[in-house]
Design a protein around this motif. Structure first.
Motif, PDB file in Angstrom:
ATOM      1  N   ASP A 114       0.834  -1.207   0.000  1.00 31.84           N
ATOM      2  CA  ASP A 114       0.000   0.000   0.000  1.00 31.84           C
ATOM      3  C   ASP A 114       0.870   1.259   0.000  1.00 31.84           C
ATOM      4  O   ASP A 114       0.614   2.208  -0.755  1.00 31.84           O
ATOM      5  N   ASP A 115       1.900   1.271   0.844  1.00 32.20           N
ATOM      6  CA  ASP A 115       2.762   2.451   0.959  1.00 32.20           C
ATOM      7  C   ASP A 115       3.533   2.720  -0.327  1.00 32.20           C
ATOM      8  O   ASP A 115       3.764   3.882  -0.689  1.00 32.20           O
ATOM      9  N   ALA A 116       3.943   1.651  -1.021  1.00 32.64           N
ATOM     10  CA  ALA A 116       4.712   1.817  -2.252  1.00 32.64           C
ATOM     11  C   ALA A 116       3.849   2.378  -3.378  1.00 32.64           C
ATOM     12  O   ALA A 116       4.318   3.174  -4.202  1.00 32.64           O
ATOM     13  N   VAL A 117       2.591   1.978  -3.424  1.00 37.28           N
ATOM     14  CA  VAL A 117       1.708   2.402  -4.518  1.00 37.28           C
ATOM     15  C   VAL A 117       1.150   3.803  -4.292  1.00 37.28           C
ATOM     16  O   VAL A 117       0.927   4.563  -5.244  1.00 37.28           O
ATOM     17  N   ARG A 118       0.958   4.189  -3.048  1.00 36.26           N
ATOM     18  CA  ARG A 118       0.240   5.426  -2.733  1.00 36.26           C
ATOM     19  C   ARG A 118       0.811   6.668  -3.433  1.00 36.26           C
ATOM     20  O   ARG A 118       0.021   7.489  -3.951  1.00 36.26           O
ATOM     21  N   PRO A 119       2.133   6.877  -3.511  1.00 38.85           N
ATOM     22  CA  PRO A 119       2.623   8.072  -4.213  1.00 38.85           C
ATOM     23  C   PRO A 119       2.182   8.135  -5.671  1.00 38.85           C
ATOM     24  O   PRO A 119       1.974   9.229  -6.214  1.00 38.85           O
ATOM     25  N   ARG A 221      11.253   7.227  -7.469  1.00 40.84           N
ATOM     26  CA  ARG A 221      10.852   7.732  -6.156  1.00 40.84           C
ATOM     27  C   ARG A 221      11.060   6.639  -5.108  1.00 40.84           C
ATOM     28  O   ARG A 221      10.588   5.513  -5.256  1.00 40.84           O
ATOM     29  N   MET A 222      11.765   6.969  -4.033  1.00 44.09           N
ATOM     30  CA  MET A 222      12.023   6.040  -2.951  1.00 44.09           C
ATOM     31  C   MET A 222      11.095   6.355  -1.780  1.00 44.09           C
ATOM     32  O   MET A 222      10.951   7.528  -1.396  1.00 44.09           O
ATOM     33  N   VAL A 223      10.472   5.336  -1.240  1.00 51.69           N
ATOM     34  CA  VAL A 223       9.534   5.514  -0.129  1.00 51.69           C
ATOM     35  C   VAL A 223      10.086   4.795   1.094  1.00 51.69           C
ATOM     36  O   VAL A 223      10.301   3.579   1.062  1.00 51.69           O
ATOM     37  N   PRO A 224      10.340   5.508   2.179  1.00 58.13           N
ATOM     38  CA  PRO A 224      10.861   4.847   3.388  1.00 58.13           C
ATOM     39  C   PRO A 224       9.827   3.890   3.988  1.00 58.13           C
ATOM     40  O   PRO A 224       8.625   4.162   3.963  1.00 58.13           O
ATOM     41  N   THR A 225      10.310   2.793   4.510  1.00 59.48           N
ATOM     42  CA  THR A 225       9.467   1.869   5.254  1.00 59.48           C
ATOM     43  C   THR A 225      10.123   1.555   6.583  1.00 59.48           C
ATOM     44  O   THR A 225      11.343   1.414   6.669  1.00 59.48           O
ATOM     45  N   GLU A 226       9.302   1.459   7.603  1.00 65.49           N
ATOM     46  CA  GLU A 226       9.799   1.134   8.943  1.00 65.49           C
ATOM     47  C   GLU A 226       9.792  -0.373   9.188  1.00 65.49           C
ATOM     48  O   GLU A 226      10.330  -0.834  10.201  1.00 65.49           O
ATOM     49  N   TYR A 227       9.176  -1.128   8.274  1.00 64.24           N
ATOM     50  CA  TYR A 227       9.095  -2.574   8.473  1.00 64.24           C
ATOM     51  C   TYR A 227      10.475  -3.204   8.280  1.00 64.24           C
ATOM     52  O   TYR A 227      11.216  -2.842   7.358  1.00 64.24           O
ATOM     53  N   LYS A 228      10.799  -4.134   9.146  1.00 68.02           N
ATOM     54  CA  LYS A 228      12.079  -4.817   9.085  1.00 68.02           C
ATOM     55  C   LYS A 228      11.914  -6.122   8.291  1.00 68.02           C
ATOM     56  O   LYS A 228      11.153  -7.003   8.695  1.00 68.02           O
ATOM     57  N   THR A 229      12.576  -6.198   7.165  1.00 68.60           N
ATOM     58  CA  THR A 229      12.513  -7.398   6.340  1.00 68.60           C
ATOM     59  C   THR A 229      13.923  -7.852   5.997  1.00 68.60           C
ATOM     60  O   THR A 229      14.887  -7.095   6.147  1.00 68.60           O
ATOM     61  N   TRP A 230      14.024  -9.085   5.539  1.00 69.68           N
ATOM     62  CA  TRP A 230      15.322  -9.623   5.147  1.00 69.68           C
ATOM     63  C   TRP A 230      15.117 -10.482   3.904  1.00 69.68           C
ATOM     64  O   TRP A 230      14.354 -11.439   3.939  1.00 69.68           O
ATOM     65  N   SER A 231      15.762 -10.105   2.808  1.00 71.97           N
ATOM     66  CA  SER A 231      15.655 -10.901   1.588  1.00 71.97           C
ATOM     67  C   SER A 231      16.501 -12.157   1.718  1.00 71.97           C
ATOM     68  O   SER A 231      17.467 -12.195   2.487  1.00 71.97           O
ATOM     69  N   VAL A 232      16.149 -13.187   0.959  1.00 69.28           N
ATOM     70  CA  VAL A 232      16.836 -14.476   1.033  1.00 69.28           C
ATOM     71  C   VAL A 232      17.680 -14.672  -0.221  1.00 69.28           C
ATOM     72  O   VAL A 232      17.153 -14.842  -1.325  1.00 69.28           O
TER      73      VAL A 232
END
Length: 256
Positions: A114-119, A221-232
């Motif tokens: 949702d946050d990525a699409v909103r802009p 456009r870069m959108v900050p996220t506070e969610y902590k994720t880790w790619s594999v």
């Protein structure tokens, strides 16, 4: 607005073959990504795009939508574009925004989509968005598997690299340590345009396809996220993610 998420996935990853079906708490990684992505309130639909029958078979058994694509794709964006056109043909509906979600992001949160699409909904001039997250450790900052990004005051990307940027070697040890999180919405026509662009020199050097847009004079456009994720990217990452996802509340809604 018709907003579709596509998760490109293939078994022949050069860094970690077979990782889409690697199990995390008993569920294949591509399942985690797809189930969690589909929980986004902003999406019309969610599909896996693959060239591998074994992934398609898993999707069928798990009740996930899947589109078969060519086995000649070397980039996620071209696989995503092929799937996009097939989805439009199958549904008879033109897609407005396609959200490319990398299949190695099993910790993705629906709100991140949702946050990525909103802009893009708020500003029709924005053609492509990436999420970015703060890195907590220098170890992660120096990991070549993580794509780092520096941005301007408007949060538009200035440069992407697998090297640690900006530099910590000039006497300044406290620098912004931001990484790309591979949830990437494109406007439908811009994705087609992007794939028609010639691969650029810095894209090849850095092995980051967003550099193609910057070198052709475009904006990411870069959108900050506070969610902590880790790619594999490695078996070690898989073990780390499995530990981090222990007790995950979203997982309880789809894991069998």
């Amino acid at each position: 607005m018709n907003i579709v998420a596509i998760i490109p996935a293939r078994m022949g990853s050069s860094r970690y073959p077979g990782k889409p079906l690697a199990l995390i708490h008993g569920t294949p990684m591509v399942g985690h990504v797809t189930f969690r992505t589909a929980m986004s309130s902003i999406l019309t639909d969610t599909y896996v795009a693959t060239c591998d029958d074994i992934i398609a078979d898993y999707c069928k058994k798990a009740g996930l939508k899947c589109v078969m694509t060519s086995d000649t794709h070397t980039r996620c964006s071209t696989r995503t574009a092929e799937a996009l056109l097939k989805i439009e043909e199958m549904t008879g509906k033109r897609v407005d925004i396609v959200v490319m979600v990398q299949g190695d992001e099993p910790m993705v949160q629906p709100q991140m989509i949702d946050d990525a699409v909103r802009p893009m909904l708020e500003d029709p001039s924005i053609n492509v968005v990436n999420l970015m997250a703060e890195m907590a450790t220098v170890e992660e900052f120096e990991d070549p598997n993580e794509v780092k990004v520096v941005v301007n005051r408007n949060n538009d990307a200035l440069y992407f690299s697998r090297e640690p940027i900006p530099s910590r070697r000039k006497g300044v040890t406290t620098v912004p340590m931001r990484k790309q999180v591979c949830i990437i919405p494109f406007r439908r026509d811009y994705l087609i345009e992007f794939n028609a662009m010639e691969e650029s020199p810095l894209e090849i050097i850095e092995s980051v396809d967003m550099m193609r847009i910057l070198e052709h004079g475009g904006t990411v456009r870069m959108v900050p996220t506070e969610y902590k994720t880790w790619s594999v990217d490695t078996p070690e990452d898989l073990a780390r993610v499995e530990k981090l996802m222990t007790g995950d509340t979203l997982m309880a809604r789809y894991a069998r």
